[in-house]
Design an enzyme around this catalytic site. Structure first.
Site, mmCIF file in Angstrom:
data_model
loop_
_atom_site.group_PDB
_atom_site.id
_atom_site.type_symbol
_atom_site.label_atom_id
_atom_site.label_comp_id
_atom_site.label_asym_id
_atom_site.label_seq_id
_atom_site.Cartn_x
_atom_site.Cartn_y
_atom_site.Cartn_z
ATOM 1 N N LYS A 1 12.874 7.332 44.953
ATOM 2 C CA LYS A 1 14.329 7.597 45.997
ATOM 3 C C LYS A 1 14.062 7.772 47.269
ATOM 4 O O LYS A 1 14.297 8.306 48.174
ATOM 5 C CB LYS A 1 15.272 7.807 45.287
ATOM 6 C CG LYS A 1 16.137 7.976 45.890
ATOM 7 C CD LYS A 1 17.222 6.876 45.996
ATOM 8 C CE LYS A 1 17.960 6.948 47.229
ATOM 9 N NZ LYS A 1 19.511 7.313 46.624
ATOM 10 N N LYS B 1 20.771 15.290 53.098
ATOM 11 C CA LYS B 1 20.313 16.346 52.007
ATOM 12 C C LYS B 1 19.248 15.590 50.858
ATOM 13 O O LYS B 1 18.514 16.086 50.497
ATOM 14 C CB LYS B 1 21.806 15.651 51.008
ATOM 15 C CG LYS B 1 21.460 16.472 48.898
ATOM 16 C CD LYS B 1 21.343 15.974 48.376
ATOM 17 C CE LYS B 1 21.880 14.890 47.823
ATOM 18 N NZ LYS B 1 21.522 13.551 46.789
#
Length: 299
Positions: free
Chosen positions: A173, A241
């Site tokens: 990811k 983030k």
């Protein structure tokens, strides 16, 4: 699987439609969200709503977390009164958030000590993919746990791949977020470039999408970028983030990501200017600012 109970914790932009799709697939879904109003859509879809994460998880066969960041997952799962305390041996804990790979590995180790099977299964596809149940799901963990969770994954996505042991899903990811940010940055540069030369950007996008430059990012984001519609499907705050996860993990592994480091800086600059709540395609604004072109969008 109609009697299979799923606790779904985190009913935001992605989690809400994902939980609703599980209801439609015939699962018994009980959801919890820190902001109660988010849970109403699940109730309308036929799911049940719990007053706390621990209430949702108690008695569930599978617990799914879809939360903003690593500390949120750690708090909900491992903290005092965390869901791991109430989960039965043999049950499944599936974290579909995007968090640090090392945290995913720690969740799996702690779960193993309690007899709980843990998978890290972050997703890609954005809000549209979540709504349409067409997500790409990259799964880390034991093969047996993956196979047990497969009916759940199949109700949420069209590309479901077991990529390796605990933490591997989060690693893939991170790579996904690196690619997506890079492509958004290049699409932004291209749009500013053709506009500066007086070329119709709509026509430019049309032909670019049909050639080797075509991509899912171009297909899904270019039209809204040209319309200067940055309604969030995936917020700048979250991609900022995620790029922090990428750069930290790359540094830990001794891997050079020069382009990734640059796009992370650009995303951070966009966020610092107060655009964190916009869609990540608002990176266009940063490229326009650097080129002395365009107008600032409302955040």
């Amino acid at each position: 699987m109609s009697t299979h109970t799923i606790a779904f914790i985190g009913l935001g932009v992605m989690g809400g439609p994902m939980a609703a799709n599980l209801v439609r697939a015939g699962f018994d879904v009980v959801g919890y969200n820190r902001s109660p109003q988010r849970a109403q859509a699940l109730a309308a879809a036929g799911g049940r709503v719990a007053a706390s994460a621990i209430e949702a998880a108690t008695g569930a066969d599978t617990v799914i977390t879809m939360l903003p960041d690593s500390p949120d997952v750690e708090s909900v799962v491992l903290g005092e009164g965390g869901v791991l305390e109430c989960m039965r041996p043999g049950s499944l804990l599936v974290d579909m958030s995007t968090i640090r790979p090392d945290v995913a590995r720690r969740l799996a180790e702690t779960g193993r000590d309690s007899g709980v099977r843990v998978l890290d299964a972050p997703v890609s596809g954005g809000e549209q993919g979540a709504v349409e149940a067409k997500l790409s799901i990259m799964v880390g963990g034991e093969e047996e746990a993956f196979e047990a969770a497969r009916p759940v994954f199949d109700a949420l996505g069209t590309t479901v791949v077991h990529v390796g042991p605990a933490g591997a899903g989060q690693t893939v990811k991170a790579a996904n977020q690196l690619i997506v940010a890079g492509v958004i940055g290049l699409v932004s540069e291209a749009l500013v470039f053709v506009d500066a030369h007086g070329v119709d950007p709509d026509q430019a996008v049309r032909v670019l999408a049909g050639g080797l430059a075509g991509s899912t990012v171009l297909d899904r984001k270019a039209a809204s970028m040209l319309a200067r519609d940055f309604t969030p499907g995936f917020r700048v705050d979250l991609h900022h983030k995620d790029l922090g996860i990428v750069t930290a993990a790359a540094r830990e592994a001794g891997v050079a990501i020069p382009l990734g480091g640059l796009v992370a800086t650009l995303m951070g600059s966009l966020r610092a200017q107060g655009h964190g709540a916009l869609d990540h395609s608002a990176l266009l604004l940063e490229l326009e600012r650097m080129s002395g072109r365009g107008e600032t969008a409302d955040s």
